[in-house]
Design an enzyme around this catalytic site. Structure first.
Site, PDB file in Angstrom:
ATOM      1  N   CYS A 183     -11.120  19.140  68.105  1.00 28.02           N
ATOM      2  CA  CYS A 183     -11.814  19.470  66.869  1.00 28.02           C
ATOM      3  C   CYS A 183     -11.105  18.842  65.668  1.00 28.02           C
ATOM      4  O   CYS A 183     -10.376  17.840  65.803  1.00 28.02           O
ATOM      5  CB  CYS A 183     -11.984  20.980  66.699  1.00 28.02           C
ATOM      6  SG  CYS A 183     -13.216  21.412  65.447  1.00 28.02           S
ATOM      7  N   ASP A 210      -9.705  29.699  64.242  1.00 27.21           N
ATOM      8  CA  ASP A 210     -10.679  30.307  63.325  1.00 27.21           C
ATOM      9  C   ASP A 210     -10.375  31.782  63.137  1.00 27.21           C
ATOM     10  O   ASP A 210     -10.599  32.334  62.060  1.00 27.21           O
ATOM     11  CB  ASP A 210     -12.093  30.120  63.852  1.00 27.21           C
ATOM     12  CG  ASP A 210     -12.528  28.680  63.659  1.00 27.21           C
ATOM     13  OD1 ASP A 210     -12.231  27.850  64.537  1.00 27.21           O
ATOM     14  OD2 ASP A 210     -13.109  28.385  62.596  1.00 27.21           O
TER      15      ASP A 210
HETATM   16  C1  RUB Z   1     -13.563  24.068  63.095  1.00 31.26           C
HETATM   17  C2  RUB Z   1     -12.486  24.514  64.005  1.00 31.26           C
HETATM   18  C3  RUB Z   1     -11.076  24.306  63.530  1.00 31.26           C
HETATM   19  C4  RUB Z   1     -10.597  25.600  62.869  1.00 31.26           C
HETATM   20  C5  RUB Z   1      -9.281  25.414  62.163  1.00 31.26           C
HETATM   21  O1  RUB Z   1     -14.842  24.433  63.546  1.00 31.26           O
HETATM   22  O2  RUB Z   1     -12.697  25.107  65.041  1.00 31.26           O
HETATM   23  O3  RUB Z   1     -10.221  24.033  64.608  1.00 31.26           O
HETATM   24  O4  RUB Z   1     -11.562  26.031  61.919  1.00 31.26           O
HETATM   25  O5  RUB Z   1      -9.459  24.513  61.083  1.00 31.26           O
HETATM   26  P1  RUB Z   1     -16.133  23.990  62.681  1.00 31.26           P
HETATM   27  P2  RUB Z   1      -8.491  24.523  59.804  1.00 31.26           P
HETATM   28  O6  RUB Z   1     -16.109  22.502  62.589  1.00 31.26           O
HETATM   29  O7  RUB Z   1     -17.285  24.517  63.481  1.00 31.26           O
HETATM   30  O8  RUB Z   1     -15.997  24.659  61.333  1.00 31.26           O
HETATM   31  O9  RUB Z   1      -7.105  24.282  60.344  1.00 31.26           O
HETATM   32  O10 RUB Z   1      -8.993  23.387  58.965  1.00 31.26           O
HETATM   33  O11 RUB Z   1      -8.618  25.841  59.145  1.00 31.26           O
END
Ligand code: RUB
Length: 297
Positions: free
Chosen positions: A121, A192
């Site tokens: 991701c 998340d």
């Molecule tokens: C994003 C996702 C990221 C976490 C952490 O999912 O799963 O790994 O949100 O991100 P989506 P961060 O693309 O569906 O929002 O470290 O930027 O908070």
């Protein structure tokens, strides 16, 4: 950006990633207060923002904290109260923003020369950690899972490549094979939502990466700010796993699609979380959560 607009951008994923949506929501509420919204208006705006996406608790945590600030000055003289609210809100937003740098700093500290890091991701915390390690002169490689169906891994690859990091894209199902054949030394993933038992909700596929890592003897680090801790999980609550439109996956007529956007990685498959306060093994999450979120419970 006002609340309706921010909620729309979070819903459409123009603004995405757990930390970014939390910051966007807090800023939107700040904007509402600056434009003179009443406490009731702020509460309504908070509801709209909170409902924009279901899985990342950074969103309701940030929104609830802003409401907590507003409520705690409800009986102040209005002009004084408003100034105090805005001051505390600005401090909160800046603490959210600095928590990513601090978590990334701790993550970067784990990177050693010769590391081969696999990620999935697009976590801004993971990307920031890897960019920081690169700036420090660490020599390492990254394998980025593409992250079907919305290809957030491509964003990661672009961001890392732009920072001069040696990054290679793989299809999601190549994670285990890559660990076994390309000398992967650690997996870095974002979060998340973090549960009290140390298990972690993140982009769908993260649990498979963690299982594969266990099979391949690769440690798994979850880089996360503590705004993603879910305090109600102390009492057993869980978050809804967002299910998205099947059209993101396939348009084959007559074939159903199941398209969950997140999954839960068991605590036993997580080596350690890495927060703005440093390493936090899964077994220590409960105590940290109680300490940080007492105001909410
Ligand atoms: C994003 C996702 C990221 C976490 C952490 O999912 O799963 O790994 O949100 O991100 P989506 P961060 O693309 O569906 O929002 O470290 O930027 O908070």
């Amino acid at each position: 950006m006002h609340a309706q607009e921010a909620a729309g951008k979070i819903r459409s994923m123009e603004v995405r990633g757990a930390l970014r949506i939390a910051v966007a929501a807090a800023r939107a509420l700040e904007e509402e207060i600056i434009s003179g919204a009443s406490a009731d208006d702020v509460r309504r705006a908070a509801d709209v923002l909170r409902d924009a996406r279901p899985t990342a608790v950074s969103l309701p945590n940030a929104v609830n904290y802003v409401l907590h600030i507003v409520e705690s000055h409800a009986s102040d003289d209005p002009a004084v109260g408003r100034a105090l609210v805005l001051g505390e809100l600005a401090a909160f937003i800046s603490s959210l923003e600095s928590s990513i740098d601090q978590a990334a700093e701790h993550g970067a500290g784990l990177v050693v020369d010769g590391d081969v890091i696999l990620t999935i991701c697009n976590s801004s915390t993971v990307v920031e950690a890897l960019k920081t390690a690169k700036r420090r002169g660490r020599r390492f490689k990254v394998f980025a899972c593409e992250t079907r169906p919305r290809w957030q891994g491509h964003i990661t690859a672009r961001e890392l490549s732009g920072a001069g990091v040696d990054v290679t894209l793989i299809v999601d199902s190549a994670a285990y094979h890559t660990m076994k054949t390309k000398g992967v030394t650690r997996a870095f993933v974002g979060a998340d939502t973090v549960y009290a038992d140390g298990s972690v909700v993140n982009k769908v596929g993260t649990s498979q990466v963690a299982l594969a890592a266990k099979g391949a003897g690769v440690p798994v680090y979850v880089l996360t700010e503590s705004v993603k801790f879910y305090p109600y999980s102390l009492h057993g609550a869980t978050v809804e796993i967002e299910e998205r439109d099947g059209a993101e996956v396939s348009d084959i007529r007559g074939v159903g699609v199941f398209n969950p956007a997140f999954d839960v990685t068991a605590a036993e498959n997580v080596t350690s979380l890495v927060t703005e306060d440093g390493l936090c093994p899964p077994g220590e999450v409960r105590a940290r959560m109680e300490e940080k979120f007492g105001w909410m419970l």
